[in-house]
Design an enzyme around this catalytic site. Sequence first.
Site, mmCIF file in Angstrom:
data_model
loop_
_atom_site.group_PDB
_atom_site.id
_atom_site.type_symbol
_atom_site.label_atom_id
_atom_site.label_comp_id
_atom_site.label_asym_id
_atom_site.label_seq_id
_atom_site.Cartn_x
_atom_site.Cartn_y
_atom_site.Cartn_z
ATOM 1 N N SER A 279 -29.511 8.474 13.346
ATOM 2 C CA SER A 279 -30.304 7.665 14.271
ATOM 3 C C SER A 279 -29.581 7.620 15.608
ATOM 4 C CB SER A 279 -30.445 6.238 13.730
ATOM 5 O OG SER A 279 -31.001 5.388 14.720
ATOM 6 N N TYR B 127 -26.525 -1.325 10.543
ATOM 7 C CA TYR B 127 -27.315 -0.092 10.419
ATOM 8 C C TYR B 127 -26.724 1.010 11.302
ATOM 9 C CZ TYR B 127 -31.312 3.054 11.257
ATOM 10 O OH TYR B 127 -32.125 4.154 11.394
HETATM 11 P P1 NAP Z 1 -39.729 4.349 6.045
HETATM 12 O O1 NAP Z 1 -41.061 4.703 6.590
HETATM 13 O O2 NAP Z 1 -39.366 2.905 5.860
HETATM 14 O O3 NAP Z 1 -39.531 5.118 4.665
HETATM 15 C C1 NAP Z 1 -38.338 4.931 3.956
HETATM 16 C C2 NAP Z 1 -38.300 5.913 2.808
HETATM 17 O O4 NAP Z 1 -37.022 5.803 2.149
HETATM 18 C C3 NAP Z 1 -39.347 5.632 1.758
HETATM 19 O O5 NAP Z 1 -39.754 6.872 1.234
HETATM 20 C C4 NAP Z 1 -38.586 4.811 0.716
HETATM 21 O O6 NAP Z 1 -39.143 4.903 -0.584
HETATM 22 C C5 NAP Z 1 -37.238 5.497 0.774
HETATM 23 N N1 NAP Z 1 -36.121 4.692 0.298
HETATM 24 C C6 NAP Z 1 -35.686 3.498 0.766
HETATM 25 N N2 NAP Z 1 -34.581 3.101 0.092
HETATM 26 C C7 NAP Z 1 -34.323 4.068 -0.816
HETATM 27 C C8 NAP Z 1 -33.327 4.248 -1.811
HETATM 28 N N3 NAP Z 1 -32.347 3.338 -2.017
HETATM 29 N N4 NAP Z 1 -33.365 5.366 -2.574
HETATM 30 C C9 NAP Z 1 -34.343 6.284 -2.389
HETATM 31 N N5 NAP Z 1 -35.297 6.193 -1.461
HETATM 32 C C10 NAP Z 1 -35.294 5.083 -0.691
HETATM 33 O O7 NAP Z 1 -38.554 4.963 6.940
HETATM 34 P P2 NAP Z 1 -38.556 6.078 8.090
HETATM 35 O O8 NAP Z 1 -38.778 5.397 9.377
HETATM 36 O O9 NAP Z 1 -39.368 7.243 7.700
HETATM 37 O O10 NAP Z 1 -37.000 6.457 8.055
HETATM 38 C C11 NAP Z 1 -36.508 7.624 7.437
HETATM 39 C C12 NAP Z 1 -35.093 7.832 7.943
HETATM 40 O O11 NAP Z 1 -35.137 7.954 9.355
HETATM 41 C C13 NAP Z 1 -34.150 6.678 7.624
HETATM 42 O O12 NAP Z 1 -32.890 7.171 7.269
HETATM 43 C C14 NAP Z 1 -34.074 5.930 8.954
HETATM 44 O O13 NAP Z 1 -32.857 5.232 9.101
HETATM 45 C C15 NAP Z 1 -34.191 7.075 9.932
HETATM 46 N N6 NAP Z 1 -34.607 6.653 11.268
HETATM 47 C C16 NAP Z 1 -35.849 6.094 11.465
HETATM 48 C C17 NAP Z 1 -36.203 5.661 12.730
HETATM 49 C C18 NAP Z 1 -37.535 5.022 13.034
HETATM 50 O O14 NAP Z 1 -37.704 4.480 14.145
HETATM 51 N N7 NAP Z 1 -38.493 5.053 12.132
HETATM 52 C C19 NAP Z 1 -35.294 5.804 13.796
HETATM 53 C C20 NAP Z 1 -34.060 6.367 13.549
HETATM 54 C C21 NAP Z 1 -33.731 6.794 12.282
HETATM 55 P P3 NAP Z 1 -40.362 3.928 -1.075
HETATM 56 O O15 NAP Z 1 -41.604 4.468 -0.409
HETATM 57 O O16 NAP Z 1 -40.383 4.094 -2.552
HETATM 58 O O17 NAP Z 1 -40.023 2.545 -0.624
#
Ligand code: NAP
Length: 248
Positions: A143, A157
């Site tokens: 991130s 985080y």
């Molecule tokens: P999201 O929409 O909240 O989806 C999270 C995903 O991770 C879901 O598939 C969830 O599964 C899974 N998950 C959560 N905890 C888990 C665990 N302990 N073991 C296995 N799976 C788990 O998140 P996202 O925004 O797509 O984020 C994906 C990645 O991008 C993350 O690492 C996040 O930190 C990074 N990121 C996101 C942003 C942003 O603005 N969105 C910015 C920077 C970085 P379930 O569906 O079963 O809950």
Amino acid sequence: MRKTLVITGGSRGIGRAAAVMGAAQGYNAVVNYIGNEAAALETVAAVEAAGGEAIAVQGDVAVEADVIGLFDAAQARFGGIDAVVVNAGIVGEKSTLADMPLERLTRMLDINTLGALLTAREAARRMPPSRGGKGGAMVIVSSVAAKLGSPGEYVDYATSKGALDTLTVGLAKELALESVRVNGVRPGIIETDIHASGGQPDRAARIGPQTPMGRAGTAEEVAAAILWLLSDAASYTNGALIDVSGAR
Ligand code: NAP
């Protein structure tokens, strides 16, 4: 011959976008999730609609046996593993570090950092030809928080993601002669469910307009960078961190 892509947190958001985009580029998908089976099955259906095959595998990336089980399931269903996206992650509620309880700090580091280490370790154990694998590529989803620090919002985080940048650089060097490339992407503000899970459902709409490009990004815009890093077009890109953050 289709390739095999393992994605932690593939049920929603960036992970789902990578699975579906990967299907259109010749990958089958192994979609890991922790609790939302319906979302994981939706991703599987979307991969199939895009011409790929997919399985959903429940498991907590912070649990070693679950991560080993994920890779075992991938190999049992599809044979070898060609690509891994180390993506599963969480945020916490807006807080200063001074007010964060131990349970929150432990959970954050367990899922975001230990979970990524376990996933990357399992890939490193199975992908190199010297260990019976086919070689391939890994993308670690960090991130821009790793460089911004997220003060007053979630320093825990940001810290958990800073470690992933170090993991990317170190593991890329470890595996450089093992036919496995390791790169990182650092998304900015991306429209996914993660903000609601941290108690700020309006975060992308609120902060997006304040960023240099005046908008939040989409999961597909991050997935495009991930798929490029996994592809042969990125054959000499190794140990790199690509910000997909609209210049934030
Ligand atoms: P999201 O929409 O909240 O989806 C999270 C995903 O991770 C879901 O598939 C969830 O599964 C899974 N998950 C959560 N905890 C888990 C665990 N302990 N073991 C296995 N799976 C788990 O998140 P996202 O925004 O797509 O984020 C994906 C990645 O991008 C993350 O690492 C996040 O930190 C990074 N990121 C996101 C942003 C942003 O603005 N969105 C910015 C920077 C970085 P379930 O569906 O079963 O809950």
